[in-house]
Motif scaffolding. Structure first.
Motif, PDB file in Angstrom:
ATOM      1  N   GLY A 234       0.811  -1.216   0.000  1.00 36.00           N
ATOM      2  CA  GLY A 234       0.000   0.000   0.000  1.00 36.00           C
ATOM      3  C   GLY A 234       0.840   1.260   0.000  1.00 36.00           C
ATOM      4  N   ASN A 235       1.837   1.315   0.857  1.00 32.32           N
ATOM      5  CA  ASN A 235       2.698   2.489   0.934  1.00 32.32           C
ATOM      6  C   ASN A 235       3.533   2.632  -0.332  1.00 32.32           C
ATOM      7  OD1 ASN A 235       3.831   4.765   2.195  1.00 32.32           O
ATOM      8  ND2 ASN A 235       5.587   3.561   2.838  1.00 32.32           N
ATOM      9  N   LEU A 236       4.142   1.533  -0.792  1.00 30.60           N
ATOM     10  CA  LEU A 236       4.943   1.584  -2.014  1.00 30.60           C
ATOM     11  C   LEU A 236       4.117   2.077  -3.197  1.00 30.60           C
ATOM     12  CD1 LEU A 236       6.952  -1.747  -1.804  1.00 30.60           C
ATOM     13  CD2 LEU A 236       7.905   0.546  -1.844  1.00 30.60           C
ATOM     14  N   LEU A 237       2.941   1.514  -3.336  1.00 33.02           N
ATOM     15  CA  LEU A 237       2.097   1.834  -4.479  1.00 33.02           C
ATOM     16  C   LEU A 237       1.566   3.262  -4.415  1.00 33.02           C
ATOM     17  CD1 LEU A 237       1.062   0.621  -7.045  1.00 33.02           C
ATOM     18  CD2 LEU A 237      -0.780  -0.425  -5.762  1.00 33.02           C
ATOM     19  N   SER A 238       1.097   3.693  -3.267  1.00 34.88           N
ATOM     20  CA  SER A 238       0.566   5.056  -3.176  1.00 34.88           C
ATOM     21  C   SER A 238       1.662   6.097  -3.391  1.00 34.88           C
ATOM     22  CB  SER A 238      -0.145   5.284  -1.851  1.00 34.88           C
ATOM     23  OG  SER A 238       0.757   5.270  -0.775  1.00 34.88           O
ATOM     24  N   GLU A 239       2.859   5.839  -2.878  1.00 38.37           N
ATOM     25  CA  GLU A 239       3.962   6.788  -3.089  1.00 38.37           C
ATOM     26  C   GLU A 239       4.388   6.834  -4.554  1.00 38.37           C
ATOM     27  OE1 GLU A 239       5.153   9.059  -0.926  1.00 38.37           O
ATOM     28  OE2 GLU A 239       3.561   8.318   0.367  1.00 38.37           O
ATOM     29  N   ARG A 240       4.398   5.688  -5.216  1.00 42.42           N
ATOM     30  CA  ARG A 240       4.744   5.651  -6.642  1.00 42.42           C
ATOM     31  C   ARG A 240       3.670   6.375  -7.456  1.00 42.42           C
ATOM     32  NH1 ARG A 240       9.167   4.414  -9.936  1.00 42.42           N
ATOM     33  NH2 ARG A 240       9.822   3.401  -8.041  1.00 42.42           N
ATOM     34  N   LEU A 241       2.418   6.182  -7.096  1.00 44.77           N
ATOM     35  CA  LEU A 241       1.327   6.877  -7.795  1.00 44.77           C
ATOM     36  C   LEU A 241       1.439   8.386  -7.622  1.00 44.77           C
ATOM     37  CD1 LEU A 241      -1.578   4.456  -6.920  1.00 44.77           C
ATOM     38  CD2 LEU A 241      -0.963   5.158  -9.244  1.00 44.77           C
ATOM     39  N   LYS A 242       1.808   8.838  -6.447  1.00 42.42           N
ATOM     40  CA  LYS A 242       1.932  10.278  -6.189  1.00 42.42           C
ATOM     41  C   LYS A 242       3.035  10.913  -7.029  1.00 42.42           C
ATOM     42  CE  LYS A 242       0.341   9.800  -1.455  1.00 42.42           C
ATOM     43  NZ  LYS A 242       0.761   9.799  -0.049  1.00 42.42           N
ATOM     44  N   GLN A 243       4.006  10.124  -7.448  1.00 44.96           N
ATOM     45  CA  GLN A 243       5.100  10.641  -8.279  1.00 44.96           C
ATOM     46  C   GLN A 243       4.699  10.801  -9.740  1.00 44.96           C
ATOM     47  OE1 GLN A 243       8.372   7.969  -7.650  1.00 44.96           O
ATOM     48  NE2 GLN A 243       8.662   8.598  -5.535  1.00 44.96           N
ATOM     49  N   ALA A 244       3.613  10.155 -10.157  1.00 44.79           N
ATOM     50  CA  ALA A 244       3.179  10.238 -11.551  1.00 44.79           C
ATOM     51  C   ALA A 244       2.609  11.632 -11.825  1.00 44.79           C
ATOM     52  CB  ALA A 244       2.126   9.169 -11.835  1.00 44.79           C
ATOM     53  N   PRO A 245       2.990  12.240 -12.949  1.00 45.71           N
ATOM     54  CA  PRO A 245       2.537  13.603 -13.229  1.00 45.71           C
ATOM     55  C   PRO A 245       1.029  13.722 -13.475  1.00 45.71           C
ATOM     56  CG  PRO A 245       3.715  12.697 -15.105  1.00 45.71           C
ATOM     57  CD  PRO A 245       3.869  11.715 -13.981  1.00 45.71           C
ATOM     58  N   ASN A 246       0.378  12.645 -13.895  1.00 46.91           N
ATOM     59  CA  ASN A 246      -1.047  12.713 -14.202  1.00 46.91           C
ATOM     60  C   ASN A 246      -1.935  12.260 -13.044  1.00 46.91           C
ATOM     61  OD1 ASN A 246      -0.238  10.099 -14.381  1.00 46.91           O
ATOM     62  ND2 ASN A 246      -0.737   9.835 -16.526  1.00 46.91           N
ATOM     63  N   VAL A 247      -1.341  11.937 -11.891  1.00 48.67           N
ATOM     64  CA  VAL A 247      -2.112  11.537 -10.713  1.00 48.67           C
ATOM     65  C   VAL A 247      -2.255  12.739  -9.784  1.00 48.67           C
ATOM     66  CG1 VAL A 247      -2.153  10.059  -8.668  1.00 48.67           C
ATOM     67  CG2 VAL A 247      -1.425   9.121 -10.863  1.00 48.67           C
ATOM     68  N   MET A 248      -3.484  13.097  -9.504  1.00 47.43           N
ATOM     69  CA  MET A 248      -3.749  14.240  -8.634  1.00 47.43           C
ATOM     70  C   MET A 248      -3.753  13.846  -7.161  1.00 47.43           C
ATOM     71  SD  MET A 248      -6.747  15.975 -10.922  1.00 47.43           S
ATOM     72  CE  MET A 248      -7.157  17.168  -9.673  1.00 47.43           C
ATOM     73  N   MET A 249      -4.236  12.615  -6.874  1.00 48.83           N
ATOM     74  CA  MET A 249      -4.339  12.171  -5.492  1.00 48.83           C
ATOM     75  C   MET A 249      -4.250  10.656  -5.452  1.00 48.83           C
ATOM     76  SD  MET A 249      -6.664  10.734  -3.085  1.00 48.83           S
ATOM     77  CE  MET A 249      -8.193  10.816  -3.948  1.00 48.83           C
ATOM     78  N   ALA A 250      -3.546  10.147  -4.456  1.00 54.24           N
ATOM     79  CA  ALA A 250      -3.477   8.708  -4.211  1.00 54.24           C
ATOM     80  C   ALA A 250      -3.292   8.499  -2.717  1.00 54.24           C
ATOM     81  CB  ALA A 250      -2.321   8.076  -4.985  1.00 54.24           C
ATOM     82  N   GLY A 251      -4.020   7.554  -2.184  1.00 53.71           N
ATOM     83  CA  GLY A 251      -3.903   7.228  -0.768  1.00 53.71           C
ATOM     84  C   GLY A 251      -4.408   5.820  -0.529  1.00 53.71           C
ATOM     85  N   TYR A 252      -4.017   5.259   0.592  1.00 54.08           N
ATOM     86  CA  TYR A 252      -4.437   3.894   0.897  1.00 54.08           C
ATOM     87  C   TYR A 252      -4.807   3.776   2.362  1.00 54.08           C
ATOM     88  CZ  TYR A 252      -0.340   2.536   3.606  1.00 54.08           C
ATOM     89  OH  TYR A 252       0.600   2.424   4.599  1.00 54.08           O
ATOM     90  N   LYS A 253      -5.511   2.691   2.662  1.00 58.44           N
ATOM     91  CA  LYS A 253      -5.791   2.356   4.060  1.00 58.44           C
ATOM     92  C   LYS A 253      -5.985   0.856   4.163  1.00 58.44           C
ATOM     93  CE  LYS A 253     -10.804   2.862   4.125  1.00 58.44           C
ATOM     94  NZ  LYS A 253     -11.947   3.460   4.810  1.00 58.44           N
ATOM     95  N   VAL A 254      -5.701   0.346   5.341  1.00 61.53           N
ATOM     96  CA  VAL A 254      -5.997  -1.035   5.698  1.00 61.53           C
ATOM     97  C   VAL A 254      -7.071  -0.938   6.768  1.00 61.53           C
ATOM     98  CG1 VAL A 254      -5.078  -3.146   6.711  1.00 61.53           C
ATOM     99  CG2 VAL A 254      -3.665  -1.808   5.145  1.00 61.53           C
ATOM    100  N   ALA A 255      -8.233  -1.523   6.472  1.00 60.07           N
ATOM    101  CA  ALA A 255      -9.385  -1.347   7.358  1.00 60.07           C
ATOM    102  C   ALA A 255      -9.155  -1.940   8.745  1.00 60.07           C
ATOM    103  CB  ALA A 255     -10.631  -1.962   6.726  1.00 60.07           C
ATOM    104  N   HIS A 256      -8.574  -3.141   8.794  1.00 59.99           N
ATOM    105  CA  HIS A 256      -8.361  -3.814  10.072  1.00 59.99           C
ATOM    106  C   HIS A 256      -7.196  -4.786   9.918  1.00 59.99           C
ATOM    107  CE1 HIS A 256      -9.058  -6.399  13.565  1.00 59.99           C
ATOM    108  NE2 HIS A 256      -9.732  -5.383  14.071  1.00 59.99           N
ATOM    109  N   PRO A 257      -6.323  -4.900  10.911  1.00 63.60           N
ATOM    110  CA  PRO A 257      -5.155  -5.798  10.800  1.00 63.60           C
ATOM    111  C   PRO A 257      -5.510  -7.265  10.562  1.00 63.60           C
ATOM    112  CG  PRO A 257      -4.920  -4.357  12.697  1.00 63.60           C
ATOM    113  CD  PRO A 257      -6.304  -4.144  12.157  1.00 63.60           C
ATOM    114  N   ASN A 258      -6.669  -7.712  11.028  1.00 58.06           N
ATOM    115  CA  ASN A 258      -7.056  -9.111  10.840  1.00 58.06           C
ATOM    116  C   ASN A 258      -7.745  -9.368   9.512  1.00 58.06           C
ATOM    117  OD1 ASN A 258      -5.995  -9.906  13.253  1.00 58.06           O
ATOM    118  ND2 ASN A 258      -7.921  -9.860  14.360  1.00 58.06           N
ATOM    119  N   VAL A 259      -8.015  -8.322   8.747  1.00 51.50           N
ATOM    120  CA  VAL A 259      -8.653  -8.479   7.443  1.00 51.50           C
ATOM    121  C   VAL A 259      -7.615  -8.129   6.379  1.00 51.50           C
ATOM    122  CG1 VAL A 259     -10.551  -7.741   5.954  1.00 51.50           C
ATOM    123  CG2 VAL A 259     -10.874  -7.853   8.426  1.00 51.50           C
ATOM    124  N   PRO A 260      -7.115  -9.119   5.661  1.00 52.54           N
ATOM    125  CA  PRO A 260      -6.049  -8.860   4.684  1.00 52.54           C
ATOM    126  C   PRO A 260      -6.587  -8.203   3.419  1.00 52.54           C
ATOM    127  CG  PRO A 260      -6.629 -11.169   4.645  1.00 52.54           C
ATOM    128  CD  PRO A 260      -7.441 -10.536   5.733  1.00 52.54           C
TER     129      PRO A 260
END
Length: 131
Positions: free
Chosen positions: A43-69
């Motif tokens: 999640g962190n790797l992907l959202s940070e890579r997306l934020k570096q793309a010039p055509n991406v305005m916003m990218a963010g991630y979340k994990v709802a719960h540690p027991n739910v993969p």
């Protein structure tokens, strides 16, 4: 115990899709992606890579719960590419970058092993000195 079996945290079940896209109606050029059996690492790797793309305005991630993969990523683009195209491009870039890292690591490991053999003179590869 209420914890799921460990294999359920990384193996997809029959018919389960790895990534599901849901278009966000209230925002233009925006989609939510649900990625099964992943966590903060990708999640962190992907959202940070997306934020570096010039055509991406916003990218963010979340994990709802540690027991739910499950990982949720929201991507909004400027309209020149779709959120799906931006996600695929970011994934391809990460695969290429970490493939290169793996090749460089293997090269350095082989050079180190070769140097260690040269220091010992007997070809055994045993560590000869202190570091």
């Amino acid at each position: 115990m209420n914890a799921p079996d460990r294999f359920e945290l990384f193996l997809l079940q029959d018919g389960e899709k790895k990534i599901v896209e849901t278009v966000v109606n209230g925002m233009s050029n925006c989609s939510d992606f649900t990625i099964k059996k992943e966590d903060h690492t990708i999640g962190n790797l992907l959202s940070e890579r997306l934020k570096q793309a010039p055509n991406v305005m916003m990218a963010g991630y979340k994990v709802a719960h540690p027991n739910v993969p499950e990982l949720f990523i929201r991507v909004q683009t400027d309209g020149t590419v779709t959120p799906r195209e931006a996600l695929v491009n970011a994934l391809k870039q990460l695969v290429a970058a970490y493939g290169q890292l793996g090749r460089e690591f293997q090269k350095e490991l082989a050079l180190r092993q070769y140097a260690d053999q040269g220091e010992n003179g007997d070809g055994s590869g045993a560590q000869g000195g202190t570091y």
